[in-house]
Write a protein that holds these residues in place. Structure first.
Motif, PDB file in Angstrom:
ATOM      1  N   GLU A 214       0.832  -1.209   0.000  1.00 31.94           N
ATOM      2  CA  GLU A 214       0.000   0.000   0.000  1.00 31.94           C
ATOM      3  C   GLU A 214       0.866   1.259   0.000  1.00 31.94           C
ATOM      4  N   ARG A 215       1.966   1.256   0.754  1.00 34.02           N
ATOM      5  CA  ARG A 215       2.911   2.387   0.766  1.00 34.02           C
ATOM      6  C   ARG A 215       3.520   2.572  -0.624  1.00 34.02           C
ATOM      7  N   TRP A 216       3.907   1.459  -1.258  1.00 35.65           N
ATOM      8  CA  TRP A 216       4.473   1.499  -2.605  1.00 35.65           C
ATOM      9  C   TRP A 216       3.463   2.102  -3.594  1.00 35.65           C
ATOM     10  N   ALA A 217       2.204   1.657  -3.537  1.00 30.89           N
ATOM     11  CA  ALA A 217       1.185   2.165  -4.463  1.00 30.89           C
ATOM     12  C   ALA A 217       0.930   3.654  -4.251  1.00 30.89           C
TER      13      ALA A 217
ATOM     14  N   GLY B  17       4.330   9.846  -7.425  1.00 31.02           N
ATOM     15  CA  GLY B  17       5.557  10.074  -8.177  1.00 31.02           C
ATOM     16  C   GLY B  17       6.782  10.182  -7.282  1.00 31.02           C
ATOM     17  N   ASP B  18       6.758   9.512  -6.154  1.00 33.57           N
ATOM     18  CA  ASP B  18       7.839   9.549  -5.164  1.00 33.57           C
ATOM     19  C   ASP B  18       8.793   8.376  -5.408  1.00 33.57           C
TER      20      ASP B  18
ATOM     21  N   ALA C 140      12.246   1.925  -2.325  1.00 38.04           N
ATOM     22  CA  ALA C 140      12.794   1.718  -0.976  1.00 38.04           C
ATOM     23  C   ALA C 140      12.762   0.281  -0.499  1.00 38.04           C
ATOM     24  N   ASP C 141      11.723  -0.460  -0.794  1.00 40.03           N
ATOM     25  CA  ASP C 141      11.581  -1.823  -0.270  1.00 40.03           C
ATOM     26  C   ASP C 141      11.850  -2.884  -1.330  1.00 40.03           C
ATOM     27  N   HIS C 142      12.684  -2.560  -2.309  1.00 42.81           N
ATOM     28  CA  HIS C 142      13.018  -3.490  -3.386  1.00 42.81           C
ATOM     29  C   HIS C 142      14.461  -3.961  -3.256  1.00 42.81           C
TER      30      HIS C 142
END
Length: 134
Positions: A13-16, A22-23, A29-31
């Motif tokens: 959800e944070r990623w989406a 557009g951040d 960050a979590d990849h």
């Protein structure tokens, strides 16, 4: 402390939200450094590595900034001790595209692994259903 499935759900959800905003820093960050992504647009052999993953997002962000939606609607997570997968449906499209096809959703599948106690996305796959025969 939250359980693994909750942590992964929050990560997605944070990623989406970051994609929609557009951040880029939060999107990546979590990849994992060795991320492999298969996306809707080329390259069809996929994107490999975090540097290449970063490069695909700016054109999408430019399209997104024209008023398109990108939001998780449904997500399922299965987590083991150190590997997990998640699949989700996302509203992804311009207002006109979504009005023309109200049920059309982007499909997302993620493969994750736990590294140093934190979940990271090692594989990401985006697809749309083929409507050419519909």
């Amino acid at each position: 402390m939250t359980d693994d499935r909750t942590q992964i759900r929050e990560l997605v959800e944070r990623w989406a939200r970051a994609v929609h905003a557009g951040d880029l820093d939060t999107v990546v960050a979590d990849h994992a450094e060795d991320i492999v992504m298969f996306d809707v647009p080329p390259p069809y052999e996929g994107v490999r590595g975090l540097a290449a993953y970063r490069e695909v997002w700016p054109p999408f962000f430019a399209w997104q900034a024209q008023g398109a939606s990108f939001a998780v609607e449904d997500i399922e997570v299965t987590a083991g001790a150190d590997v997990a997968f998640a699949h989700a449906l996302l509203r992804c499209g311009t207002p006109d595209e979504l009005a023309a096809r109200p049920g059309f959703r982007l499909r997302l599948t993620l493969g994750l692994r736990k590294e140093a106690g934190r979940w990271t996305v090692a594989h990401e796959h985006h697809s749309f259903p083929d409507l050419s025969g519909a």
